[in-house]
Design a protein around this motif. Structure first.
Motif, PDB file in Angstrom:
ATOM      1  N   LEU A  32     -65.371  17.339  26.541  1.00  0.00           N
ATOM      2  CA  LEU A  32     -66.443  17.991  27.302  1.00  0.00           C
ATOM      3  C   LEU A  32     -66.159  17.920  28.802  1.00  0.00           C
ATOM      4  CD1 LEU A  32     -69.738  16.769  25.525  1.00  0.00           C
ATOM      5  CD2 LEU A  32     -68.501  18.907  25.175  1.00  0.00           C
ATOM      6  N   ALA A  33     -65.759  16.723  29.271  1.00  0.00           N
ATOM      7  CA  ALA A  33     -65.499  16.530  30.701  1.00  0.00           C
ATOM      8  C   ALA A  33     -64.346  17.397  31.184  1.00  0.00           C
ATOM      9  CB  ALA A  33     -65.205  15.053  30.977  1.00  0.00           C
ATOM     10  N   LEU A  35     -63.027  20.184  29.827  1.00  0.00           N
ATOM     11  CA  LEU A  35     -63.389  21.616  29.795  1.00  0.00           C
ATOM     12  C   LEU A  35     -64.302  21.972  30.968  1.00  0.00           C
ATOM     13  CD1 LEU A  35     -64.054  22.116  25.973  1.00  0.00           C
ATOM     14  CD2 LEU A  35     -62.156  23.067  27.282  1.00  0.00           C
ATOM     15  N   GLY A  36     -65.234  21.052  31.288  1.00  0.00           N
ATOM     16  CA  GLY A  36     -66.142  21.289  32.416  1.00  0.00           C
ATOM     17  C   GLY A  36     -65.398  21.350  33.733  1.00  0.00           C
ATOM     18  N   ASN A  39     -63.403  24.524  34.340  1.00  0.00           N
ATOM     19  CA  ASN A  39     -64.186  25.744  34.573  1.00  0.00           C
ATOM     20  C   ASN A  39     -65.053  25.713  35.829  1.00  0.00           C
ATOM     21  OD1 ASN A  39     -64.100  27.805  32.096  1.00  0.00           O
ATOM     22  ND2 ASN A  39     -63.803  25.741  31.314  1.00  0.00           N
ATOM     23  N   CYS A 104     -69.746  12.875  31.641  1.00  0.00           N
ATOM     24  CA  CYS A 104     -69.093  13.938  30.862  1.00  0.00           C
ATOM     25  C   CYS A 104     -70.053  15.098  30.602  1.00  0.00           C
ATOM     26  CB  CYS A 104     -68.575  13.389  29.536  1.00  0.00           C
ATOM     27  SG  CYS A 104     -67.267  12.158  29.712  1.00  0.00           S
ATOM     28  N   THR A 108     -69.677  19.048  31.882  1.00  0.00           N
ATOM     29  CA  THR A 108     -69.594  20.193  30.969  1.00  0.00           C
ATOM     30  C   THR A 108     -70.698  21.206  31.251  1.00  0.00           C
ATOM     31  OG1 THR A 108     -69.182  20.858  28.689  1.00  0.00           O
ATOM     32  CG2 THR A 108     -70.959  19.309  29.004  1.00  0.00           C
ATOM     33  N   TYR A 109     -71.899  20.726  31.642  1.00  0.00           N
ATOM     34  CA  TYR A 109     -72.983  21.661  31.984  1.00  0.00           C
ATOM     35  C   TYR A 109     -72.636  22.442  33.254  1.00  0.00           C
ATOM     36  CZ  TYR A 109     -76.038  19.536  28.471  1.00  0.00           C
ATOM     37  OH  TYR A 109     -76.590  19.107  27.296  1.00  0.00           O
ATOM     38  N   GLY A 111     -69.593  23.120  34.258  1.00  0.00           N
ATOM     39  CA  GLY A 111     -68.531  24.045  33.861  1.00  0.00           C
ATOM     40  C   GLY A 111     -69.072  25.281  33.161  1.00  0.00           C
ATOM     41  N   GLN A 112     -70.037  25.081  32.262  1.00  0.00           N
ATOM     42  CA  GLN A 112     -70.641  26.218  31.554  1.00  0.00           C
ATOM     43  C   GLN A 112     -71.408  27.126  32.522  1.00  0.00           C
ATOM     44  OE1 GLN A 112     -72.665  25.300  27.743  1.00  0.00           O
ATOM     45  NE2 GLN A 112     -71.577  23.350  27.782  1.00  0.00           N
ATOM     46  N   PHE A 129     -70.626  27.417  25.444  1.00  0.00           N
ATOM     47  CA  PHE A 129     -69.926  26.178  25.080  1.00  0.00           C
ATOM     48  C   PHE A 129     -68.531  26.490  24.546  1.00  0.00           C
ATOM     49  CE2 PHE A 129     -68.836  23.068  21.716  1.00  0.00           C
ATOM     50  CZ  PHE A 129     -68.660  21.966  22.514  1.00  0.00           C
ATOM     51  N   ILE A 132     -66.027  28.449  27.290  1.00  0.00           N
ATOM     52  CA  ILE A 132     -65.221  27.704  28.272  1.00  0.00           C
ATOM     53  C   ILE A 132     -63.937  27.148  27.660  1.00  0.00           C
ATOM     54  CG2 ILE A 132     -67.243  27.101  29.676  1.00  0.00           C
ATOM     55  CD1 ILE A 132     -67.099  24.259  28.546  1.00  0.00           C
TER      56      ILE A 132
END
Length: 290
Positions: A32-33, A35-36, A39, A104, A108-109, A111-112, A129, A132
């Motif tokens: 999650l971290a 990917l965030g 992005n 994390c 991710t939030y 990044g989204q 979700f 990304i």
């Protein structure tokens, strides 16, 4: 099939399987971290979201903005689930790991949000979700997400056994067989509760069909649980003879905050929230009559 397997495995205890829980959850939150972070570069303005100023401003300038809280409320629900499993994990473990988990989740939030701003004006053809994720990583991402969902479910099932066991000891439920499948501290198994949970989960999945349809019922369940926790905590503080000023300050702060969430989620009562109230009423009725 996954739900049935999960409940069938309960009778053997989760000591052996549990050894894999930690590494998988570490992999999940690390994913999650990463990917965030990858992005966030789409739109660095999302970093302003770290300031609560804009959220408060939105609620003040748009009175109906309180209903937006109902849409974002599920972001807060993981913390509530932790307390149900406190007896198995221990307080310090939760306190330390929560710093990593929270970081994390925030990443991710962000990044989204950046991904959504980057695609502003375009038709939304994919869940942000999964949007990304790089195309080559989609299937590994789905597998890791499914494993994380199973582990999160296990935490709630274990918590349900603990709560039912306490209710039996306090005389709120009829006596049921309680088994201890392993030597692990605090691990118990109640066949009757396991059976009811399995049937309930199957019924809910068949009724709602999609997880997005279930959000309203789940959100209402969590906010009601939070309100109960706040009231119980204030009672405990009174028993401990804490200064009444601090008790009232805590109570007012949390009741106002959770009251806003309750108003936001109550509007979804007809969209599935009534299922929560129905199940809770049946449980309460059983405990009250007994």
């Amino acid at each position: 099939a996954i739900i049935s397997l999960l409940f069938f495995a309960q009778r053997f205890g989760t000591a052996a399987v549990g050894k894999g829980f930690g590494p998988i959850m570490f992999l999940w939150f690390s994913m999650l971290a990463i990917l965030g972070i990858v992005n966030i570069g789409h739109d660095l303005e999302v970093l302003y979201a770290l300031s609560p100023h804009y959220g408060i401003q939105l609620l003040i300038e748009h009175p109906k903005g309180v209903f937006i809280l109902g849409a974002v409320f599920l972001c807060t629900t993981g913390a509530e689930a932790l307390y149900a499993d406190l007896g198995h994990c221990g307080r310090q473990n939760i306190q330390v790991s929560w710093i990593f988990v929270k970081t994390c989740l925030v990443l991710t939030y962000l990044g989204q949000a950046a991904w959504l701003l980057h695609h502003e004006g375009m038709p939304l053809e994919v869940n942000p979700f999964y949007g990304i994720m790089p195309d080559w990583f989609l299937w590994p991402g789905i597998i890791i997400a499914t494993l994380a969902a199973i582990i999160a479910s296990q935490a709630l099932i274990s918590g349900s056994f603990t709560l039912a066991s306490e209710a039996i000891r306090l005389g709120f439920l009829p006596k049921m067989t309680v088994k201890f499948p392993t030597n692990m501290k605090g691990q118990i198994y109640i066949p009757a509760v396991n059976g009811f949970l399995w049937l309930g989960c199957i019924a809910v999945v068949l009724y709602f069909e999609r997880s997005s349809n279930m959000e309203h019922a789940y959100g209402l369940a969590i906010v009601l649980a939070m309100l109960c926790t706040t009231i119980l905590l204030s009672n405990w503080l009174v028993v401990k003879r804490v200064n009444s000023i601090w008790v009232w300050a805590m109570l007012l702060f949390y009741l106002i905050l959770e009251g806003l969430f309750l108003v936001a989620n109550a509007s979804k009562f007809t969209d599935g929230g009534y299922v929560t109230v129905l199940i809770a009423s049946l449980l309460f009725g059983t405990m009250y009559l007994w």
